[in-house]
Design a protein around this motif. Structure first.
Motif, short mmCIF file in Angstrom:
data_model
loop_
_atom_site.label_atom_id
_atom_site.label_comp_id
_atom_site.label_asym_id
_atom_site.label_seq_id
_atom_site.Cartn_x
_atom_site.Cartn_y
_atom_site.Cartn_z
N GLU A 1 57.59 20.31 48.67
CA GLU A 1 56.74 20.87 49.72
C GLU A 1 55.36 21.24 49.17
OE1 GLU A 1 59.10 24.13 50.98
OE2 GLU A 1 60.43 22.93 52.25
N GLU A 2 55.34 21.90 48.02
CA GLU A 2 54.07 22.34 47.44
C GLU A 2 53.22 21.16 47.02
OE1 GLU A 2 55.36 24.94 44.36
OE2 GLU A 2 55.99 26.53 45.74
N ALA A 3 53.86 20.13 46.45
CA ALA A 3 53.11 18.95 46.02
C ALA A 3 52.50 18.23 47.22
CB ALA A 3 54.01 18.01 45.22
N GLU A 4 53.23 18.20 48.34
CA GLU A 4 52.68 17.51 49.51
C GLU A 4 51.51 18.28 50.11
OE1 GLU A 4 54.15 14.69 53.10
OE2 GLU A 4 55.41 16.43 52.69
N GLU A 5 51.59 19.62 50.13
CA GLU A 5 50.45 20.41 50.58
C GLU A 5 49.25 20.13 49.68
OE1 GLU A 5 50.21 22.27 53.26
OE2 GLU A 5 52.27 21.83 53.84
N GLN A 6 49.50 20.07 48.40
CA GLN A 6 48.44 19.79 47.44
C GLN A 6 47.87 18.39 47.66
OE1 GLN A 6 49.92 19.88 43.44
NE2 GLN A 6 47.91 19.93 42.48
N LEU A 7 48.74 17.42 47.91
CA LEU A 7 48.31 16.05 48.14
C LEU A 7 47.38 15.97 49.34
CD1 LEU A 7 48.40 13.01 47.63
CD2 LEU A 7 50.57 12.93 48.90
N HIS A 8 47.74 16.63 50.44
CA HIS A 8 46.89 16.60 51.63
C HIS A 8 45.54 17.26 51.37
CE1 HIS A 8 49.02 15.03 55.31
NE2 HIS A 8 49.93 14.90 54.37
N LYS A 9 45.53 18.33 50.61
CA LYS A 9 44.25 18.98 50.30
C LYS A 9 43.38 18.06 49.46
CE LYS A 9 42.15 23.05 48.19
NZ LYS A 9 41.14 22.22 47.48
N HIS A 10 43.98 17.42 48.46
CA HIS A 10 43.22 16.50 47.61
C HIS A 10 42.67 15.33 48.43
CE1 HIS A 10 44.07 18.73 44.12
NE2 HIS A 10 45.15 18.11 43.69
N LEU A 11 43.51 14.77 49.32
CA LEU A 11 43.08 13.63 50.12
C LEU A 11 41.96 14.03 51.07
CD1 LEU A 11 46.55 12.01 50.82
CD2 LEU A 11 44.68 10.98 49.52
N HIS A 12 42.04 15.23 51.62
CA HIS A 12 40.97 15.73 52.48
C HIS A 12 39.67 15.83 51.69
CE1 HIS A 12 38.96 18.09 55.59
NE2 HIS A 12 38.58 18.91 54.64
N ASP A 13 39.76 16.37 50.49
CA ASP A 13 38.56 16.51 49.66
C ASP A 13 37.97 15.15 49.30
OD1 ASP A 13 38.81 19.24 49.73
OD2 ASP A 13 39.73 19.42 47.74
N VAL A 14 38.83 14.22 48.90
CA VAL A 14 38.36 12.89 48.53
C VAL A 14 37.69 12.21 49.73
CG1 VAL A 14 39.08 10.57 47.83
CG2 VAL A 14 39.99 12.57 46.64
N SER A 15 38.30 12.36 50.92
CA SER A 15 37.73 11.73 52.12
C SER A 15 36.37 12.30 52.45
CB SER A 15 38.69 11.90 53.31
OG SER A 15 38.75 13.26 53.72
N LYS A 16 36.10 13.54 52.01
CA LYS A 16 34.80 14.17 52.24
C LYS A 16 33.84 13.93 51.08
CE LYS A 16 36.02 16.00 56.15
NZ LYS A 16 35.47 15.45 57.42
N GLY A 17 34.25 13.13 50.11
CA GLY A 17 33.38 12.80 48.99
C GLY A 17 33.41 13.79 47.85
N VAL A 18 34.41 14.67 47.83
CA VAL A 18 34.51 15.67 46.77
C VAL A 18 35.42 15.16 45.66
CG1 VAL A 18 35.23 18.03 46.21
CG2 VAL A 18 34.19 17.53 48.44
N ARG A 19 34.95 15.18 44.45
CA ARG A 19 35.79 14.79 43.31
C ARG A 19 36.73 15.94 42.97
NH1 ARG A 19 33.72 11.87 38.13
NH2 ARG A 19 35.98 11.83 38.01
N ILE A 20 37.99 15.65 42.82
CA ILE A 20 38.96 16.71 42.55
C ILE A 20 39.30 16.84 41.08
CG2 ILE A 20 39.95 16.42 44.84
CD1 ILE A 20 42.36 15.10 43.39
N MET A 21 38.93 15.86 40.28
CA MET A 21 39.24 15.91 38.85
C MET A 21 37.96 16.15 38.06
SD MET A 21 42.46 15.36 39.09
CE MET A 21 43.66 14.58 40.17
N GLY A 22 38.10 16.85 36.96
CA GLY A 22 36.95 17.12 36.10
C GLY A 22 36.54 15.89 35.30
N GLU A 23 35.38 15.95 34.71
CA GLU A 23 34.89 14.82 33.91
C GLU A 23 35.77 14.57 32.70
OE1 GLU A 23 32.57 12.72 34.62
OE2 GLU A 23 32.03 13.72 36.49
N ASN A 24 36.37 15.62 32.17
CA ASN A 24 37.20 15.48 30.97
C ASN A 24 38.69 15.44 31.31
OD1 ASN A 24 34.93 15.58 29.25
ND2 ASN A 24 34.89 17.81 29.45
#
Length: 269
Positions: free
Chosen positions: A66-89
């Protein structure tokens, strides 16, 4: 359909966001009932991954999924808005996840264009027709919380006029790689989230693998083939509601016919 309807991406996105928010709202609201639902699952005949996890007492596995899926949706929302979710390193595993997320978002955008491009079917209900009531029924073997979440999400969509008989065959409007990518990203997040406990990470990922990404609003009732319309569901509940309950009840409806949902609850409530 008119060019105005077909090209109004803002309207499409608002409707899609509403579907997602409704599903998330219900998921949050259903959490207080999880303990009651899980306890009741021991009396069912289901042997799906969700039921198996409950019956073995693996509450931690359920929470991890459940927690991973909530996290997945948040990440996908951010990516769809052009936000990078991972750091450069970022580490190699994080880079792989980022690649998966971008692929899921790009596939969803492609599917939106396929649908909005016309030639597939109506993208809205026909207000000149009377709504047809589809009855969804809980059956032994279905995790009750999973059935409740799915059925109530569809019921709300029907009340808002977002369910209708979609024209044509869903196989003509579906990219099966999308659900495969979605499940793969979820498994990757579970493994990353629990990398300090590889045995548990493996067990939780395997439980998630046995589940299926379900279209909250079915493709056959006008739902988009996009990440925002996906949530994990056990195999039995997913297939039974879609193929054995909804499909035969709407098969002979005219295209665009509005649909409403009636829920038949389990006999012991």
């Amino acid at each position: 359909m008119s060019d105005t309807v077909r090209n109004d991406k803002d309207l499409h996105d608002r409707l899609a966001d509403r579907i997602t928010s409704q599903a998330d709202e219900h998921a949050s609201g259903a959490r207080p009932h999880l303990r009651r639902s899980r306890a009741g699952l021991g009396r069912t005949r289901g042997r799906g991954s969700m039921a198996a996890a409950v019956e073995s007492g693996a509450e931690k596995i359920l929470r991890a999924i459940e927690e991973a899926e909530e996290q997945l949706h948040k990440h996908l929302h951010d990516v769809s808005k052009g936000v990078r979710i991972m750091g450069e390193n970022h580490a190699r595993n994080d880079k792989n996840i980022e690649t998966m997320l971008n692929s899921i978002v790009n596939t969803s955008r492609k599917q939106d264009k396929v649908r909005d491009g016309g030639g597939i079917g109506k993208d809205r209900f026909d207000p000149t027709k009377e709504p047809h009531t589809v009855t969804l029924e809980w059956k032994p073997g279905m995790p009750k919380q999973a059935f409740e979440r799915k059925a109530k999400a569809l019921q709300r969509l029907g009340e808002e006029g977002q369910l209708f008989k979609f024209k044509g065959k869903t196989k003509d409007y579906r990219d099966s790689s999308l659900t495969a990518k979605y499940k793969g990203a979820l498994e990757a997040l579970i493994r990353r989230n629990h990398k300090d406990d590889p045995e548990f990470a493996k067990e939780a990922a395997e439980a998630a693998r046995k589940m299926e990404p379900d279209h909250i609003n079915e493709l056959q009732t006008g739902g988009p083939d996009a990440w925002r319309n996906l949530r994990m569901l056990d195999h039995f509940t997913n297939r039974d509601i879609g193929w054995h309950q909804i499909r035969p009840q709407i098969r002979d409806l005219p295209d665009g016919n509005p649909i409403r949902i009636d829920i038949k609850w389990w006999p012991d409530d």
